[in-house]
Motif scaffolding. Structure first.
Motif, short mmCIF file in Angstrom:
data_model
loop_
_atom_site.label_atom_id
_atom_site.label_comp_id
_atom_site.label_asym_id
_atom_site.label_seq_id
_atom_site.Cartn_x
_atom_site.Cartn_y
_atom_site.Cartn_z
N THR A 153 0.83 -1.21 0.00
CA THR A 153 0.00 0.00 0.00
C THR A 153 0.86 1.26 0.00
O THR A 153 0.59 2.22 -0.73
CB THR A 153 -0.93 0.00 1.23
OG1 THR A 153 -1.77 -1.16 1.18
CG2 THR A 153 -1.79 1.26 1.26
N MET A 154 1.91 1.27 0.83
CA MET A 154 2.75 2.45 0.96
C MET A 154 3.74 2.61 -0.19
O MET A 154 4.07 3.73 -0.59
CB MET A 154 3.54 2.38 2.28
CG MET A 154 2.72 2.55 3.52
SD MET A 154 3.77 2.54 5.00
CE MET A 154 2.61 3.12 6.24
N LEU A 155 4.22 1.47 -0.72
CA LEU A 155 5.29 1.50 -1.72
C LEU A 155 4.93 0.60 -2.90
O LEU A 155 5.60 -0.41 -3.15
CB LEU A 155 6.61 1.06 -1.09
CG LEU A 155 7.09 1.88 0.11
CD1 LEU A 155 8.11 1.12 0.92
CD2 LEU A 155 7.64 3.22 -0.35
N PRO A 156 3.88 0.91 -3.64
CA PRO A 156 3.44 0.02 -4.72
C PRO A 156 4.50 -0.19 -5.80
O PRO A 156 4.53 -1.23 -6.45
CB PRO A 156 2.21 0.73 -5.28
CG PRO A 156 2.36 2.16 -4.86
CD PRO A 156 3.04 2.12 -3.54
N GLY A 157 5.39 0.79 -5.98
CA GLY A 157 6.42 0.64 -7.00
C GLY A 157 7.56 -0.26 -6.59
O GLY A 157 8.42 -0.59 -7.42
N LEU A 158 7.58 -0.69 -5.33
CA LEU A 158 8.67 -1.54 -4.84
C LEU A 158 8.13 -2.86 -4.29
O LEU A 158 8.77 -3.49 -3.45
CB LEU A 158 9.45 -0.82 -3.74
CG LEU A 158 10.21 0.44 -4.15
CD1 LEU A 158 10.82 1.12 -2.93
CD2 LEU A 158 11.29 0.11 -5.17
N SER A 159 7.00 -3.28 -4.78
CA SER A 159 6.36 -4.48 -4.23
C SER A 159 6.70 -5.75 -5.00
O SER A 159 6.15 -6.81 -4.75
CB SER A 159 4.84 -4.30 -4.19
OG SER A 159 4.51 -3.31 -3.23
N GLU A 160 7.62 -5.65 -5.94
CA GLU A 160 8.13 -6.82 -6.63
C GLU A 160 9.65 -6.72 -6.65
O GLU A 160 10.21 -5.64 -6.79
CB GLU A 160 7.60 -6.91 -8.06
CG GLU A 160 6.10 -7.13 -8.14
CD GLU A 160 5.63 -7.29 -9.57
OE1 GLU A 160 6.49 -7.28 -10.48
OE2 GLU A 160 4.41 -7.41 -9.77
N GLY A 161 10.31 -7.85 -6.47
CA GLY A 161 11.76 -7.84 -6.47
C GLY A 161 12.31 -9.18 -6.89
O GLY A 161 11.66 -10.21 -6.72
#
Length: 281
Positions: free
Chosen positions: A196-204
């Protein structure tokens, strides 16, 4: 196979460092190495690979882990069963892995002060396994991140612990590149808040659900990630990482868990209060 070999093996899985395990078990590094070699000889398989990047468990080690925990628990049960009449009652407590390293000494001291007639056996676990062990009676109390609904279990909120974003490469949140991000997946609640807070960093491409492993990946590979506040602060103080400006702090709820039949027993109420005061304080 000896119990100190099993204890050493399980500690190495947590620290991924022969030096750190030697410090924690108060023995020499050569003793740790000897125990690992003896265990590998008994099993007929290599358990750890050592390199400049650190100590990593082999596939055989990961397969042996569940059996090692059963062996350690059986040994603790055996010790408790053979105690003479009048000896301390042994209470078995499971603590979420991420809380074990930073908090266990303080918590254990407080528990022993509150219940001087009891002995305590403490080990690190994940929430799902602790809930199963509480149902079966293998654990007396658990400190968990993710309560598992069950008619036989009782949960109480203990408060929250915090996670902080740190990096070896960038100064600010806007500079964090997904390719350099180590995705933490400490619990379903943490993952949902993070998404929710960091949708652009939710895949790695690299991810782990254990803080010690995430820290090891950060130190070995470099990049950016979230770590428990105490662990993050240590890296910042040591100059091994920096706090990422403008990154939100993520709070992880913590719960104390016990079997429903124990929720009104005085010793369990006292233990729950001690642990709740330590987290909320």
């Amino acid at each position: 196979m000896q119990i100190d070999q099993v204890e050493t093996f399980l500690d190495l899985l947590d620290t991924r460092s022969f030096n750190r395990t030697a410090e924690r078990l108060a023995v020499t590094q050569s003793t740790i190495s000897g125990r690992v070699r003896a265990l590998e000889k008994a099993l007929g398989e290599r358990l750890f690979d050592r390199s400049r990047a650190g100590t990593q468990p082999t596939t055989a080690a990961l397969r042996f882990e569940v059996h090692a925990r059963v062996l350690r628990r059986a040994w603790a049960d055996a010790q408790a069963d053979v105690k003479p009449y009048g000896a301390a009652v042994m209470l078995r407590i499971g603590i979420q892995h991420d809380l074990l390293d930073n908090h266990v000494a303080d918590w254990l001291a407080a528990l022993r002060s509150a219940l001087p007639d009891c002995g305590f056996y403490v080990e690190g676990h994940y929430s799902g396994q602790m809930c199963r062990d509480l149902e079966s009676g293998a654990l007396d109390l658990g400190v968990v991140f993710s309560p598992r609904p069950s008619p036989d279990l009782y949960f109480e909120s203990m408060g929250d612990v915090g996670y902080r974003m740190v990096s070896t490469k960038v100064e600010e949140l806007s500079q964090v590149a997904p390719v350099d991000y180590i995705l933490p997946n400490y619990s379903p609640a943490f993952a949902q808040t993070h998404a929710t807070m960091l949708p652009g960093l939710s895949e790695g491409s690299v991810s782990s659900g254990q803080a010690a492993a995430v820290r090891g990946l950060l130190q070995a590979l470099g990049g950016t990630t979230y770590l428990p506040v105490n662990m993050a602060d240590t890296l910042i103080t040591d100059g091994a990482a920096r706090a990422v400006a403008n990154a939100p702090k993520i709070a992880q709820p913590v719960f104390v868990a016990m079997h429903l039949r124990n929720r009104h027993r005085a010793a369990y109420r006292r233990m729950a209060k001690v642990l709740r005061d330590r987290v909320s304080g």
